[in-house]
Design a protein around this motif. Structure first.
Motif, PDB file in Angstrom:
ATOM      1  N   LEU A  11       0.844  -1.201   0.000  1.00 36.66           N
ATOM      2  CA  LEU A  11       0.000   0.000   0.000  1.00 36.66           C
ATOM      3  C   LEU A  11       0.872   1.240   0.000  1.00 36.66           C
ATOM      4  CD1 LEU A  11      -2.804   1.330   0.297  1.00 36.66           C
ATOM      5  CD2 LEU A  11      -2.506   1.116   2.787  1.00 36.66           C
ATOM      6  N   THR A  90      -3.592   1.084  -9.112  1.00 41.14           N
ATOM      7  CA  THR A  90      -3.956  -0.014  -8.212  1.00 41.14           C
ATOM      8  C   THR A  90      -4.321  -1.253  -9.009  1.00 41.14           C
ATOM      9  OG1 THR A  90      -4.723   1.456  -6.456  1.00 41.14           O
ATOM     10  CG2 THR A  90      -5.612  -0.782  -6.477  1.00 41.14           C
ATOM     11  N   GLN A 110       0.223  -7.453  -5.033  1.00 43.28           N
ATOM     12  CA  GLN A 110      -0.786  -6.407  -5.094  1.00 43.28           C
ATOM     13  C   GLN A 110      -0.127  -5.060  -4.856  1.00 43.28           C
ATOM     14  OE1 GLN A 110      -4.414  -6.528  -5.294  1.00 43.28           O
ATOM     15  NE2 GLN A 110      -4.297  -4.301  -5.303  1.00 43.28           N
ATOM     16  N   ALA A 112      -1.532  -1.220  -4.127  1.00 44.92           N
ATOM     17  CA  ALA A 112      -2.716  -0.408  -3.876  1.00 44.92           C
ATOM     18  C   ALA A 112      -2.273   1.023  -3.624  1.00 44.92           C
ATOM     19  CB  ALA A 112      -3.487  -0.945  -2.678  1.00 44.92           C
TER      20      ALA A 112
END
Length: 115
Positions: A11, A90, A110, A112
């Motif tokens: 993130l 994202t 991932q 984000a």
């Protein structure tokens, strides 16, 4: 068989940076193209950037000037430096290797980006 192991992601706030790494192991042909693709929720997987073993690169228009792909042929590794990240970046980012031995995909870290 070729295995791709990725690292990085997570993130990050808009405007921030993230670096992704991917290392290939197994029966890796010397002449290959490695790259990164991404898939956002509800969207198709799309090319982000690719690089040949000779260093030729190709980028999606949406990331030109912000992302840089590089590789280390001795380590069979490819990297993606992502700067000036936007919420639209994202996605799950997949490492890919393509050679005459076939095409292989990583699991996909991932990324984000919060606004």
């Amino acid at each position: 068989q070729v295995q791709l192991v990725e690292s990085g992601g997570g993130l990050v706030q808009a405007g921030g940076s993230v670096r992704l790494s991917c290392a290939a192991s197994g029966s890796v042909f010397r002449f290959n193209t490695m790259g990164w693709y991404r898939q956002a929720p509800g969207k198709q997987r799309e090319l982000v950037a690719v690089i040949t073993n000779g260093g030729s690169t190709n980028y999606a228009d949406s990331v030109k000037g912000r992302f840089t792909i590089s590789r280390d042929n001795d380590k069979n590794a490819v990297y993606l430096q992502m700067n000036s990240l936007k919420p639209d970046d994202t996605a799950v980012y997949y490492c890919q290797l393509e050679s005459r031995g076939g095409g292989y995909w990583g699991q996909g870290p991932q990324v984000a980006v919060s606004s």
